[in-house]
Enzyme design. Structure first.
Site, PDB file in Angstrom:
ATOM      1  N   ARG A  22       0.749  -1.288   0.055  1.00  0.00           N
ATOM      2  CA  ARG A  22      -0.059  -0.002  -0.009  1.00  0.00           C
ATOM      3  C   ARG A  22       0.996   1.303   0.085  1.00  0.00           C
ATOM      4  NH1 ARG A  22      -3.495  -1.241   4.975  1.00  0.00           N
ATOM      5  NH2 ARG A  22      -2.719  -3.373   5.026  1.00  0.00           N
TER       6      ARG A  22
ATOM      7  N   GLU B 122       0.916  -5.397  13.498  1.00  0.00           N
ATOM      8  CA  GLU B 122      -0.458  -5.253  14.299  1.00  0.00           C
ATOM      9  C   GLU B 122      -1.065  -6.754  14.374  1.00  0.00           C
ATOM     10  OE1 GLU B 122      -3.569  -2.801  13.202  1.00  0.00           O
ATOM     11  OE2 GLU B 122      -4.728  -3.031  15.038  1.00  0.00           O
TER      12      GLU B 122
HETATM   13  C1  PRP Z   1       0.143  -2.377   6.529  1.00  0.00           C
HETATM   14  C2  PRP Z   1       0.461  -0.837   6.296  1.00  0.00           C
HETATM   15  C3  PRP Z   1       1.423  -0.508   6.928  1.00  0.00           C
HETATM   16  C4  PRP Z   1       2.010  -1.322   8.153  1.00  0.00           C
HETATM   17  C5  PRP Z   1       1.363  -0.553   9.340  1.00  0.00           C
HETATM   18  O1  PRP Z   1       0.989  -2.934   5.535  1.00  0.00           O
HETATM   19  O2  PRP Z   1       0.376  -0.604   4.858  1.00  0.00           O
HETATM   20  O3  PRP Z   1       2.772  -0.620   5.925  1.00  0.00           O
HETATM   21  O4  PRP Z   1       0.771  -2.541   7.880  1.00  0.00           O
HETATM   22  O5  PRP Z   1       1.574  -1.455  10.448  1.00  0.00           O
HETATM   23  P1  PRP Z   1       2.565  -1.426  11.549  1.00  0.00           P
HETATM   24  O6  PRP Z   1       2.625   0.249  11.949  1.00  0.00           O
HETATM   25  O7  PRP Z   1       1.958  -1.801  12.865  1.00  0.00           O
HETATM   26  O8  PRP Z   1       3.913  -1.932  11.054  1.00  0.00           O
HETATM   27  P2  PRP Z   1       0.937  -4.601   5.482  1.00  0.00           P
HETATM   28  O9  PRP Z   1       2.080  -5.342   5.909  1.00  0.00           O
HETATM   29  O10 PRP Z   1      -0.637  -5.197   6.013  1.00  0.00           O
HETATM   30  O11 PRP Z   1       0.930  -4.836   3.847  1.00  0.00           O
HETATM   31  P3  PRP Z   1       0.456  -4.467   2.506  1.00  0.00           P
HETATM   32  O12 PRP Z   1       0.764  -3.097   2.580  1.00  0.00           O
HETATM   33  O13 PRP Z   1       1.021  -5.483   1.569  1.00  0.00           O
HETATM   34  O14 PRP Z   1      -1.180  -4.702   2.655  1.00  0.00           O
HETATM   35  N1  ADE Z   2      -1.991  -2.202   8.901  1.00  0.00           N
HETATM   36  C1  ADE Z   2      -1.688  -2.574  10.164  1.00  0.00           C
HETATM   37  N2  ADE Z   2      -2.981  -2.460  11.073  1.00  0.00           N
HETATM   38  C2  ADE Z   2      -3.724  -1.902  10.106  1.00  0.00           C
HETATM   39  C3  ADE Z   2      -5.100  -1.692  10.171  1.00  0.00           C
HETATM   40  N3  ADE Z   2      -5.945  -1.611  11.468  1.00  0.00           N
HETATM   41  N4  ADE Z   2      -5.979  -1.368   9.085  1.00  0.00           N
HETATM   42  C4  ADE Z   2      -5.504  -1.349   7.778  1.00  0.00           C
HETATM   43  N5  ADE Z   2      -4.134  -1.637   8.006  1.00  0.00           N
HETATM   44  C5  ADE Z   2      -3.492  -1.798   8.836  1.00  0.00           C
END
Ligand code: PRP
Ligand code: ADE
Length: 169
Positions: A57, A94
Site C-alpha cells: 500500500r 499489528e
Molecule cells: C500495513 C500498512 C503499513 C503497516 C502498518 O501493511 O500498509 O505498511 O501495515 O503497520 P505497523 O505500523 O504496525 O507496522 P501490510 O504489512 O499489511 O502490507 P500491505 O501494504 O502489503 O497490505
Molecule cells: N495495517 C496495520 N494495521 C492496520 C489496520 N488496522 N487497518 C489497515 N491496515 C493496517
C-alpha cells in the site's frame, strides 16, 4: 474533502479484534485518490531527495508523492522481490511478523529521505524502514502517513522522528 467518510472499516480482519481501515473505497474514486495524494503531499514542504514507499500500500501513495515532490522513489519490498544485493530487517506487525528488504545501493550517503505509507499502526514496519535507510547513510527527514491509529504505539516507536498524518483514528 473529508477523506475519513470514504475509508471503509472492517471488524475482525485479518484477525479478531482488529478494525481494518480499507483505503480501496477511497482510492477507487478519482476525487478521493487525488485528494488523498494532495493532502499527504501538503503535510510538509521540507527538501527531500528521495521518497521511500513500503510494499504494497505504501507504493500506491508513495510513488505519486515522489512525482509531486520531484524526487526519486525507492521501494522497500517484502522478501525475495528485489533482484540485486539487499539488506533486510524483521519486524512485528499489528497482526503478525514480517520482513522487509531494500537494495543496498538504493540510498546515497547523506541523501534526505521521506518515508511515505498509507497507515501507521504499531510503527514496526516504518521503524524497520528507518533502520534500513539509516544503515545505508540516509537521513530520515520524516514519515508521512495517510492514516494514523492513535490507539497504537506507532508515534512512540518513532520517537525523535518527525511523524505527520492526514487522518487520525
Ligand atoms: C500495513 C500498512 C503499513 C503497516 C502498518 O501493511 O500498509 O505498511 O501495515 O503497520 P505497523 O505500523 O504496525 O507496522 P501490510 O504489512 O499489511 O502490507 P500491505 O501494504 O502489503 O497490505
Ligand atoms: N495495517 C496495520 N494495521 C492496520 C489496520 N488496522 N487497518 C489497515 N491496515 C493496517
Amino acid at each position: 474533502m473529508d477523506l475519513r467518510d470514504k475509508i471503509r472499516a472492517l471488524k475482525d480482519y485479518p484477525s479478531e479484534g482488529i478494525i481494518f481501515r480499507d483505503i480501496t473505497t477511497l482510492l477507487k474514486e478519482a476525487d478521493g485518490f487525488k485528494a488523498a495524494i494532495d493532502q499527504i503531499s501538503d503535510l510538509r514542504d521540507d527538501e527531500v531527495d528521495v521518497v521511500v514507499g513500503i510494499e504494497a500500500r505504501g507504493f500506491i501513495v508513495g510513488a505519486p508523492i515522489a512525482y509531486k515532490k520531484n524526487c526519486g522513489f525507492v521501494p522497500v519490498r517484502k522478501p525475495g522481490k528485489l533482484p540485486a544485493e539487499t539488506i533486510s530487517k524483521e519486524y512485528a506487525l499489528e497482526y503478525g511478523i514480517d520482513k522487509i528488504e531494500m537494495h543496498k545501493d538504493a540510498i546515497k550517503e547523506g541523501s534526505r529521505v521521506l518515508i511515505v505509507d498509507d497507515l501507521l499502526a504499531t510503527g514496526g514496519t516504518s521503524k524497520a524502514a528507518v533502520e534500513l535507510i539509516e544503515s545505508l547513510g540516509g537521513i530520515v527527514v520524516g514519515l508521512d502517513f495517510l492514516i494514523e491509529l492513535e490507539g497504537l504505539p506507532g508515534r512512540e516507536a518513532l520517537k525523535g522522528y518527525d511523524v505527520r498524518s492526514v487522518i487520525k483514528y
